[in-house]
Design an enzyme around this catalytic site. Sequence first.
Site, PDB file in Angstrom:
ATOM      1  N   CYS A 109      36.910 -49.709 -39.242  1.00  0.00           N
ATOM      2  CA  CYS A 109      35.793 -50.414 -39.882  1.00  0.00           C
ATOM      3  C   CYS A 109      35.534 -51.770 -39.205  1.00  0.00           C
ATOM      4  O   CYS A 109      35.053 -51.786 -38.092  1.00  0.00           O
ATOM      5  CB  CYS A 109      36.050 -50.530 -41.380  1.00  0.00           C
ATOM      6  SG  CYS A 109      34.523 -50.743 -42.306  1.00  0.00           S
ATOM      7  N   HIS A 162      38.295 -45.645 -43.559  1.00  0.00           N
ATOM      8  CA  HIS A 162      39.597 -46.268 -43.883  1.00  0.00           C
ATOM      9  C   HIS A 162      40.662 -45.225 -44.226  1.00  0.00           C
ATOM     10  O   HIS A 162      40.928 -44.997 -45.407  1.00  0.00           O
ATOM     11  CB  HIS A 162      39.429 -47.173 -45.106  1.00  0.00           C
ATOM     12  CG  HIS A 162      38.619 -48.393 -44.861  1.00  0.00           C
ATOM     13  ND1 HIS A 162      39.169 -49.613 -44.552  1.00  0.00           N
ATOM     14  CD2 HIS A 162      37.282 -48.595 -44.886  1.00  0.00           C
ATOM     15  CE1 HIS A 162      38.218 -50.513 -44.393  1.00  0.00           C
ATOM     16  NE2 HIS A 162      37.060 -49.915 -44.599  1.00  0.00           N
ATOM     17  N   GLU A 217      43.730 -45.532 -44.179  1.00  0.00           N
ATOM     18  CA  GLU A 217      44.919 -46.178 -44.768  1.00  0.00           C
ATOM     19  C   GLU A 217      44.907 -46.182 -46.296  1.00  0.00           C
ATOM     20  O   GLU A 217      45.913 -46.501 -46.910  1.00  0.00           O
ATOM     21  CB  GLU A 217      45.085 -47.603 -44.211  1.00  0.00           C
ATOM     22  CG  GLU A 217      44.103 -48.652 -44.723  1.00  0.00           C
ATOM     23  CD  GLU A 217      42.717 -48.560 -44.112  1.00  0.00           C
ATOM     24  OE1 GLU A 217      42.453 -47.656 -43.300  1.00  0.00           O
ATOM     25  OE2 GLU A 217      41.877 -49.408 -44.469  1.00  0.00           O
TER      26      GLU A 217
HETATM   27  N1  GLN Z   1      30.947 -54.807 -43.282  1.00  0.00           N
HETATM   28  C1  GLN Z   1      32.147 -55.303 -42.677  1.00  0.00           C
HETATM   29  C2  GLN Z   1      31.853 -56.047 -41.377  1.00  0.00           C
HETATM   30  O1  GLN Z   1      30.770 -56.105 -40.942  1.00  0.00           O
HETATM   31  C3  GLN Z   1      33.130 -54.187 -42.424  1.00  0.00           C
HETATM   32  C4  GLN Z   1      33.605 -53.603 -43.730  1.00  0.00           C
HETATM   33  C5  GLN Z   1      35.012 -53.087 -43.707  1.00  0.00           C
HETATM   34  O2  GLN Z   1      35.783 -53.346 -42.791  1.00  0.00           O
HETATM   35  N2  GLN Z   1      35.374 -52.391 -44.752  1.00  0.00           N
HETATM   36  O3  GLN Z   1      32.737 -56.564 -40.777  1.00  0.00           O
END
Ligand code: GLN
Length: 206
Positions: free
Chosen positions: A87, A185, A187
């Site tokens: 992410c 995610h 994890e």
């Molecule tokens: N929206 C977040 C970003 O731009 C990422 C979200 C996340 O890591 N769950 O960094």
Amino acid sequence: MSSSGLLPPPLIGVLAVQGDVREHIRVLEGLGTRVEAVRRPRELDGIRGLVIPGGESTTMDKLVRALELFEPLRALIAAGLPVYGSCAGMIMLADRIADCRADQQTLGGLDITVRRNAFGRQVDSFEEDIDMLGLDTPVHAVFIRAPWVEDIGADVEVLARVAGGPAAGRIVAVRQGHLLATSFHPEVTGDTRVHELFVEMVRERS
Ligand code: GLN
């Protein structure tokens, strides 16, 4: 772990400046690796791989600079250190961010363009079972204000795409040599197969 053999467990760093650090540490320890939470440059010494967790990439970017981790991390990525970004971690690894604020930079390394918060406000966070290359059953993918991969370079392998809904076909997992990234995610799901894949990459490289 089937593939660990008699080799000593590798030391894997988890970038611990911001985000869901603890969850990654727990999964990696559960897989029998040794883990170092990385907040200072010297904590990079001796690591054989690095996980960059989810969180907020703009904040992570600022902290990585303030803590003088930016240059050492870039050097390690360039030298071939295996890195897994989830992410916000995927955003940190991307060479390019679509429509980003002028002051947001990334560590880079992955020849991809990511779009932050790509799934839009309505479907901010959602879960979906998706097929992932190399895994024989689908992964339950949890997306939290996730990016998607808008564009990939020639050396980037697509590992997973969103299956249904308005975002069907969007790329959400990629690998380029020693770099692995997912929009989702793993994890938080109890399914450790993405981390196992990463630990395997670390072992191959070591
Ligand atoms: N929206 C977040 C970003 O731009 C990422 C979200 C996340 O890591 N769950 O960094």
